[in-house]
Design an enzyme around this catalytic site. Structure first.
Site, short mmCIF file in Angstrom:
data_model
loop_
_atom_site.label_atom_id
_atom_site.label_comp_id
_atom_site.label_asym_id
_atom_site.label_seq_id
_atom_site.Cartn_x
_atom_site.Cartn_y
_atom_site.Cartn_z
N HIS A 222 -11.45 -0.42 8.35
CA HIS A 222 -12.66 0.40 8.52
C HIS A 222 -12.87 0.55 10.04
O HIS A 222 -11.98 1.02 10.75
CB HIS A 222 -13.80 -0.29 7.77
CG HIS A 222 -15.04 0.53 7.57
ND1 HIS A 222 -15.14 1.86 7.88
CD2 HIS A 222 -16.28 0.18 7.08
CE1 HIS A 222 -16.37 2.29 7.59
NE2 HIS A 222 -17.07 1.29 7.11
N HIS A 270 -6.66 8.07 5.66
CA HIS A 270 -8.06 8.04 5.28
C HIS A 270 -8.17 8.05 3.76
O HIS A 270 -7.39 8.73 3.10
CB HIS A 270 -8.82 9.24 5.87
CG HIS A 270 -10.29 9.03 5.90
ND1 HIS A 270 -11.10 9.31 4.84
CD2 HIS A 270 -11.09 8.54 6.88
CE1 HIS A 270 -12.34 9.00 5.16
NE2 HIS A 270 -12.37 8.53 6.38
N ASP A 321 -10.85 7.07 14.49
CA ASP A 321 -10.64 5.91 15.36
C ASP A 321 -9.46 6.10 16.31
O ASP A 321 -9.36 5.39 17.31
CB ASP A 321 -10.41 4.66 14.51
CG ASP A 321 -11.67 4.28 13.76
OD1 ASP A 321 -12.74 4.32 14.37
OD2 ASP A 321 -11.58 3.99 12.55
N1 COA Z 1 0.15 3.56 8.27
C1 COA Z 1 1.25 3.55 7.47
N2 COA Z 1 1.21 3.92 6.20
C2 COA Z 1 0.03 4.32 5.70
C3 COA Z 1 -1.13 4.36 6.46
C4 COA Z 1 -1.03 3.96 7.79
N3 COA Z 1 -2.12 3.95 8.57
N4 COA Z 1 -2.15 4.80 5.71
C5 COA Z 1 -1.64 5.03 4.50
N5 COA Z 1 -0.33 4.72 4.50
C6 COA Z 1 0.59 4.81 3.36
C7 COA Z 1 0.53 3.55 2.54
O1 COA Z 1 1.44 2.59 3.00
C8 COA Z 1 0.85 4.07 1.17
O2 COA Z 1 2.22 4.27 1.08
P1 COA Z 1 3.02 3.92 -0.27
O3 COA Z 1 2.41 4.85 -1.31
O4 COA Z 1 4.42 4.22 0.08
O5 COA Z 1 2.73 2.50 -0.55
C9 COA Z 1 0.17 5.44 1.15
O6 COA Z 1 0.13 5.86 2.51
C10 COA Z 1 -1.24 5.39 0.58
O7 COA Z 1 -1.97 4.44 1.33
P2 COA Z 1 -3.22 3.64 0.79
O8 COA Z 1 -3.48 2.49 1.68
O9 COA Z 1 -3.06 3.35 -0.67
O10 COA Z 1 -4.32 4.74 0.91
P3 COA Z 1 -5.84 4.45 0.87
O11 COA Z 1 -6.48 5.74 0.55
O12 COA Z 1 -6.21 3.29 0.03
O13 COA Z 1 -6.09 3.98 2.37
C11 COA Z 1 -6.79 3.63 4.50
C12 COA Z 1 -6.85 4.56 3.29
C13 COA Z 1 -7.74 4.14 5.57
C14 COA Z 1 -7.24 2.21 4.09
C15 COA Z 1 -5.34 3.58 5.03
O14 COA Z 1 -4.92 4.88 5.37
C16 COA Z 1 -5.20 2.64 6.19
O15 COA Z 1 -5.08 1.43 6.00
N6 COA Z 1 -5.24 3.16 7.46
C17 COA Z 1 -5.19 2.35 8.62
C18 COA Z 1 -6.55 1.76 8.94
C19 COA Z 1 -7.48 2.77 9.56
O16 COA Z 1 -7.13 3.50 10.46
N7 COA Z 1 -8.72 2.73 9.08
C20 COA Z 1 -9.77 3.60 9.56
C21 COA Z 1 -10.14 4.59 8.50
S1 COA Z 1 -11.32 5.76 9.11
#
Ligand code: COA
Length: 378
Positions: A222, A270, A321
């Site tokens: 987050h 996201h 971010d």
């Molecule tokens: N880096 C690498 N891979 C990523 C990624 C990232 N930042 N964000 C998503 N992915 C990939 C995942 O590994 C997953 O791949 P897979 O299907 O091969 O396993 C796929 O994309 C889906 O990701 P998932 O984590 O299930 O999506 P989500 O909708 O639950 O997650 C976040 C959203 C924000 C939690 C996720 O994108 C993330 O962890 N981002 C980094 C943290 C961040 O910047 N947070 C601020 C948000 S405003």
């Protein structure tokens, strides 16, 4: 109940109405009380946006003058908060300091148990006004610097920078900071806002809800991501002597390697936006201005290199971010201070939601499917 019926992470679940903001991933748009956030960022001060989030309308001149007067009167760090911060070790994360400061403010607030609309609004304004002093004081004490008293001849953003650095900030920097505060202010039912609403739904008080929200925001999935972005830049290595192109090549190579190792890269992706974060272009433009202002093209090289490599490999776009991290770095903030700045902004959205929750409350209490041991004899 089958596994497919369980919505892990509440993904895709609509839990309530809100009139505070509308996120539309299909059109890549974000509205605060009906206004596109990009327009607010271009034309308004953060104070006006805070007023809008709480009241539903932008202030007229008289309302704004009165609001600004109240905000400026609440900028000084209360002695009890200052001594509570002084008790905390310098090793404490600034988000823990922030969370503790809000908790202390709640414990000492004469209206703490009053959740009437008027009391909640007054408490929200108090937090909004006091947060820059907390963030600035904590960064300065870590650097062994004295407290800088607030100035009531400055707007919110200029005063925030003044209290942190003790210097008159350049107009371009104030503008970029103001834009970041507006973009961070509100984003519907994200994890920390939902946390604030869950706490509020038990009829607990506003400061308790904000304290819990700060805990949720701290996580790197987050708000903590803005800080994590800077750690990535540091790991790649910031070399001011490098050209934009040289930095981009190194950043691309770093990203390719990190993705090959299946690492999650903070600042990308996201839960709601799958084709790019609506706020990024506005913040990227502000970052570009900071890069020009400070003469640091190599940071743009790192930014571009990571973004390109991620796009080519996985088509995952940056979130807000990603540009705020390097922008705050250029402004002179220490990396662990980035997420507390986010707190200072999101206080507005959280408290708007808290007031909305109080206005149409129902205890938030979902169900779970049990997958533990069957009943057995002791
Ligand atoms: N880096 C690498 N891979 C990523 C990624 C990232 N930042 N964000 C998503 N992915 C990939 C995942 O590994 C997953 O791949 P897979 O299907 O091969 O396993 C796929 O994309 C889906 O990701 P998932 O984590 O299930 O999506 P989500 O909708 O639950 O997650 C976040 C959203 C924000 C939690 C996720 O994108 C993330 O962890 N981002 C980094 C943290 C961040 O910047 N947070 C601020 C948000 S405003």
């Amino acid at each position: 109940m089958t596994e497919s019926e369980i919505r892990k992470g509440l993904a895709g679940v609509v839990v309530d109405y809100t009139a505070v903001s509308k996120v539309n991933p299909d059109t890549n748009s974000l509205l605060y009380r009906g206004y596109p956030v990009q327009e607010l960022a271009a034309k308004c001060s953060f104070e006006e946006v805070a007023y809008l989030l709480w009241h539903g309308e932008l202030p007229d001149e008289t309302q704004f003058r009165k609001f600004v007067e109240t905000e400026r009167a609440g900028r000084t760090l209360a002695p009890v908060v200052r001594s509570a911060i002084d008790e905390l070790p310098l090793s404490a994360h600034p988000m823990d300091v922030c969370r503790t400061a809000v908790s202390v403010m709640g414990a000492c607030h004469p209206l703490v148990e009053d959740s009437s609309p008027a009391a909640n609004l007054a408490k929200a304004i108090d937090l909004f006004a006091a947060m820059p002093a907390v963030v600035a004081y904590d960064q300065r004490r870590r650097r062994g610097q004295d407290v800088v008293e607030p100035r009531d001849d400055l707007g919110y953003s200029a005063n925030f920078l003044w209290m942190t650095f003790g210097e008159d900030p350049a107009a371009e920097v104030v503008e970029a900071f103001n834009v970041s505060m507006i973009l961070y202010a509100e984003h519907s039912f994200n994890a920390s806002t939902f946390t604030a609403r869950v706490v509020t739904s038990t009829l607990s008080d506003l400061h308790s809800a904000v304290t819990a929200a700060i805990g949720a925001l701290k996580g790197p999935l987050h708000g903590g991501a803005n800080e994590a972005v800077m750690h990535t830049f540091d790991e790649i290595g910031i070399r001011p002597e490098e050209t934009l192109e040289e930095a981009a090549v190194r950043a691309k190579a770093w990203m390719e390697d990190a993705l090959a190792q299946k690492k999650k890269i903070m600042g990308f992706g996201h839960r709601v936006y799958k084709r790019g974060d609506s706020r990024v272009p506005t913040m990227k433009a502000a970052l570009d201005k900071m890069i020009a202002h400070y003469g640091r093209p190599e940071l743009l090289g790192l930014y571009n290199g990571l973004e390109q490599a991620m796009d080519e490999a996985k088509a995952i776009k940056p979130n807000l971010d990603y540009p705020t991290g390097p922008a705050y770095h250029l402004m002179g903030f220490d990396t662990p201070t980035f997420t507390p700045i986010f707190v200072a902004s999101r206080i507005t959205g959280w408290t708007a939601h808290i007031m909305e929750q109080v206005g149409s409350n129902s205890l938030i209490r979902p169900l779970s499917a049990y997958n533990g041991k069957e009943q057995r004899a002791l």
